[in-house]
Design an enzyme around this catalytic site. Structure first.
Site: not given
Length: 353
Positions: A76, A241, A244
């Site tokens: 990610s 979040d 990230h």
């Protein structure tokens, strides 16, 4: 046991099929599980936006002919999850930065997948090499965080990474790997899990460095997600979040990777010679890997075996590229409406349309 020796053992286990080398002691498992449950209640409570599409041609001011081909692979972090605008992702920032330094357009292809572990790299490499544009000139891989959080054996993790780098190198592509980030920087994670996460992350990062250099690639230590800014300003550097990176975090990461990316292609203005005044040195690869794992933004590149160069390249401030009007994949020749990263779609008669 020193970090260099642990990293060498992990790398050797990967190369010779040794047994699993654990990163966390058995005696700590009970404490870790309890702390992990507590961390799960706070980490990821926000919803990170899906990564925006970034494939296309960047640096159109330098024309559209003969672009450099840049590919991103990994998890990610490579995909850019956590930001909403394409121009805020590592791929777009690196592509536009490379175009500016090389003074050539850059065709970007990002095959990274959120949540990916090292066992997904084989699929990503195959997808990348199947595209009709041919193999990339340079690849950036960011991988490792999910290997740690999912407790993948370190020997297996680095074996898979080495195989991916080897496949890419056989095509003639240069490879730059952003090694496993320091998961001990995640703010809601408490002790002793924070210490164990940092230890596991750095051990894996050092082992990754060894196998990448042995395959002819270069590494950049992502460390504490690149720079003291994360330790000093975690609320600003992490996304909604709390896991990230934010746009500022990704810009910091891209700024650290860009010099090595450009140096791999021979376009970085800074010479490759060592500067002792900046604590640069030629060290045995395992020791260089261990030192790099401790200092974010450190480059390790191979010299005459078994030596490696440890470098601290000067960073260049990056500006966010203009938002793309349309995003399209540069594959199969079906890139109609592909953006050049500067707000305009490519002309329909270009080789990428």
């Amino acid at each position: 046991m020193s970090r260099a020796r642990v990293a060498r053992r992990i790398a050797a286990g990967a190369a010779y099929g040794g047994g699993s080398i654990g990163l966390i002691g058995v005696a700590a498992v009970g404490i870790v599980l309890a702390e992990a449950q507590l961390a799960k209640r706070t980490v990821g409570t926000g919803t990170a936006p899906l990564p925006p599409a970034v494939d296309g041609l960047y640096g159109r001011a330098f024309g559209t002919d003969d672009p450099l081909r840049l590919a991103l692979l990994g998890d990610s972090t490579a995909a850019g999850q956590g930001v909403r605008r394409a121009g805020q992702t590592p791929g777009a920032l690196l592509a536009s930065g490379l175009a500016a330094v090389a003074e050539r357009p850059v065709a970007l292809r990002n095959v990274a997948l959120s949540g990916a572990r090292s066992d997904d790299l084989e699929r990503q490499v195959s997808l990348l090499l199947a595209q009709p544009l041919g193999p990339p000139d340079v690849c950036v891989i960011m991988i490792g965080a999910n290997d740690v959080t999912h407790r993948m054996p370190a020997t297996e993790s680095v074996r898979l990474l080495a195989a991916a780098v080897r496949r890419l190198r056989t095509t003639g592509a240069e490879v730059v790997v952003g090694t496993c980030p320091d998961l001990g920087t995640i703010e809601p994670v408490y002790q002793p899990l924070r210490w164990l996460a940092r230890r596991a992350s750095r051990q894996l990062a050092a082992a990754q460095t060894i196998v990448v250099v042995e395959q002819g690639g270069r590494t950049v230590s992502l460390g504490d997600l690149l720079g003291p800014e994360f330790a000093a300003n975690p609320r600003e550097m992490f996304g909604v979040d709390l896991f990230h990176p934010s746009a500022e975090g990704y810009a910091t990461a891209a700024m650290a990777v860009l010099p090595t990316l450009c140096a791999a292609l021979g376009v970085w203005p800074e010479p490759d010679r060592l500067e002792p005044g900046r604590r640069e040195d030629m060290l045995p690869v395992a020791k260089a890997a261990a030192e790099a794992a401790k200092q974010a933004g450190t480059e390790v590149t191979g010299a005459r075996a078994p030596w490696a160069l440890l470098k601290y390249r000067r960073r260049r401030r990056l500006t966010e590229p203009a938002e793309a009007v349309e995003a399209g994949a540069v594959d199969g020749g079906a890139a109609e409406g592909v953006s050049d990263g500067q707000g305009e779609p490519l002309p329909q008669d270009s080789p990428y349309s």
